[in-house]
Motif scaffolding. Sequence first.
Motif, PDB file in Angstrom:
ATOM      1  N   MET A   1     -25.797  42.894 -39.803  1.00 38.84           N
ATOM      2  CA  MET A   1     -24.757  41.906 -40.034  1.00 38.84           C
ATOM      3  C   MET A   1     -23.457  42.585 -40.483  1.00 38.84           C
ATOM      4  SD  MET A   1     -23.591  38.887 -39.975  1.00 38.84           S
ATOM      5  CE  MET A   1     -24.844  37.678 -39.798  1.00 38.84           C
ATOM      6  N   ASN A   2     -23.588  43.650 -41.257  1.00 31.22           N
ATOM      7  CA  ASN A   2     -22.408  44.350 -41.747  1.00 31.22           C
ATOM      8  C   ASN A   2     -21.566  44.879 -40.582  1.00 31.22           C
ATOM      9  OD1 ASN A   2     -20.751  45.310 -43.882  1.00 31.22           O
ATOM     10  ND2 ASN A   2     -21.586  47.349 -43.546  1.00 31.22           N
ATOM     11  N   THR A   3     -22.226  45.397 -39.551  1.00 33.83           N
ATOM     12  CA  THR A   3     -21.500  45.903 -38.383  1.00 33.83           C
ATOM     13  C   THR A   3     -20.749  44.778 -37.686  1.00 33.83           C
ATOM     14  OG1 THR A   3     -23.148  47.649 -38.088  1.00 33.83           O
ATOM     15  CG2 THR A   3     -21.749  47.130 -36.189  1.00 33.83           C
ATOM     16  N   THR A   4     -21.396  43.643 -37.543  1.00 35.20           N
ATOM     17  CA  THR A   4     -20.754  42.486 -36.918  1.00 35.20           C
ATOM     18  C   THR A   4     -19.534  42.052 -37.725  1.00 35.20           C
ATOM     19  OG1 THR A   4     -22.876  41.771 -36.040  1.00 35.20           O
ATOM     20  CG2 THR A   4     -21.115  40.128 -36.096  1.00 35.20           C
ATOM     21  N   LEU A   5     -19.682  42.027 -39.037  1.00 36.02           N
ATOM     22  CA  LEU A   5     -18.551  41.657 -39.892  1.00 36.02           C
ATOM     23  C   LEU A   5     -17.387  42.634 -39.723  1.00 36.02           C
ATOM     24  CD1 LEU A   5     -20.392  40.504 -43.121  1.00 36.02           C
ATOM     25  CD2 LEU A   5     -18.828  39.119 -41.744  1.00 36.02           C
ATOM     26  N   TRP A   6     -17.688  43.923 -39.631  1.00 37.63           N
ATOM     27  CA  TRP A   6     -16.633  44.913 -39.433  1.00 37.63           C
ATOM     28  C   TRP A   6     -15.940  44.722 -38.092  1.00 37.63           C
ATOM     29  CZ3 TRP A   6     -13.748  47.710 -42.376  1.00 37.63           C
ATOM     30  CH2 TRP A   6     -14.199  48.123 -43.623  1.00 37.63           C
ATOM     31  N   ILE A   7     -16.705  44.434 -37.054  1.00 36.56           N
ATOM     32  CA  ILE A   7     -16.116  44.231 -35.724  1.00 36.56           C
ATOM     33  C   ILE A   7     -15.200  43.016 -35.732  1.00 36.56           C
ATOM     34  CG2 ILE A   7     -16.638  43.588 -33.328  1.00 36.56           C
ATOM     35  CD1 ILE A   7     -19.194  45.363 -33.644  1.00 36.56           C
ATOM     36  N   VAL A   8     -15.686  41.913 -36.261  1.00 35.00           N
ATOM     37  CA  VAL A   8     -14.887  40.690 -36.315  1.00 35.00           C
ATOM     38  C   VAL A   8     -13.645  40.900 -37.179  1.00 35.00           C
ATOM     39  CG1 VAL A   8     -14.886  38.291 -37.118  1.00 35.00           C
ATOM     40  CG2 VAL A   8     -16.819  39.164 -35.820  1.00 35.00           C
ATOM     41  N   THR A   9     -13.817  41.577 -38.303  1.00 37.55           N
ATOM     42  CA  THR A   9     -12.678  41.842 -39.189  1.00 37.55           C
ATOM     43  C   THR A   9     -11.655  42.728 -38.490  1.00 37.55           C
ATOM     44  OG1 THR A   9     -14.131  41.637 -41.112  1.00 37.55           O
ATOM     45  CG2 THR A   9     -12.006  42.708 -41.457  1.00 37.55           C
ATOM     46  N   GLY A  10     -12.110  43.730 -37.768  1.00 37.95           N
ATOM     47  CA  GLY A  10     -11.194  44.595 -37.024  1.00 37.95           C
ATOM     48  C   GLY A  10     -10.435  43.843 -35.944  1.00 37.95           C
ATOM     49  N   LEU A  11     -11.140  42.962 -35.232  1.00 43.11           N
ATOM     50  CA  LEU A  11     -10.474  42.157 -34.201  1.00 43.11           C
ATOM     51  C   LEU A  11      -9.413  41.252 -34.809  1.00 43.11           C
ATOM     52  CD1 LEU A  11     -13.532  41.133 -31.983  1.00 43.11           C
ATOM     53  CD2 LEU A  11     -11.649  42.665 -31.354  1.00 43.11           C
ATOM     54  N   LEU A  12      -9.753  40.591 -35.910  1.00 41.30           N
ATOM     55  CA  LEU A  12      -8.800  39.695 -36.551  1.00 41.30           C
ATOM     56  C   LEU A  12      -7.621  40.479 -37.131  1.00 41.30           C
ATOM     57  CD1 LEU A  12      -8.326  36.707 -37.028  1.00 41.30           C
ATOM     58  CD2 LEU A  12      -9.442  36.948 -39.250  1.00 41.30           C
ATOM     59  N   ALA A  13      -7.882  41.651 -37.672  1.00 44.79           N
ATOM     60  CA  ALA A  13      -6.798  42.488 -38.185  1.00 44.79           C
ATOM     61  C   ALA A  13      -5.860  42.901 -37.046  1.00 44.79           C
ATOM     62  CB  ALA A  13      -7.361  43.712 -38.899  1.00 44.79           C
ATOM     63  N   ALA A  14      -6.412  43.188 -35.877  1.00 51.09           N
ATOM     64  CA  ALA A  14      -5.580  43.545 -34.719  1.00 51.09           C
ATOM     65  C   ALA A  14      -4.706  42.370 -34.292  1.00 51.09           C
ATOM     66  CB  ALA A  14      -6.460  44.012 -33.562  1.00 51.09           C
ATOM     67  N   VAL A  15      -5.270  41.169 -34.319  1.00 45.51           N
ATOM     68  CA  VAL A  15      -4.507  39.965 -33.995  1.00 45.51           C
ATOM     69  C   VAL A  15      -3.376  39.784 -35.003  1.00 45.51           C
ATOM     70  CG1 VAL A  15      -4.622  37.437 -33.980  1.00 45.51           C
ATOM     71  CG2 VAL A  15      -6.366  38.770 -32.791  1.00 45.51           C
TER      72      VAL A  15
END
Length: 127
Positions: A1-15
Amino acid sequence: MNTTLWIVTGLLAAVALAGGISKTFIPKEKLAAHSGGEWTNDASVGFIKTLGVVELLAAVGLILPAVLDIAPVMVPVTAVCWVVLMVGAMITHGRLGQFKLVMVNSVYLALAAFIVWGHFALEPFTG
């Protein structure tokens, strides 16, 4: 789950970074000329630039606190703030009849809500 959270957080940070850069550094007239930028016609330059800076700060707040392990709780707090920002964006685009953009903003809102839920309930940062 931690990896998924990092991916989603990275995508949102890019946006957030992309939106922040465009609102902070692209002139109002150029923003207004693009599809989806019509809302800038009724906004002051100062307001647009302020939104841009807020989005740049959101990009930083979504990543750096966890990476540096300095107040990592700021990651989900930043995501809560992003939810509020997206509600405002959805209202603004909805008033202009831009329902595609309302849907895009609702996706960003859902990503932020996932980050909030993930870091407050599932994988809280521990010190």
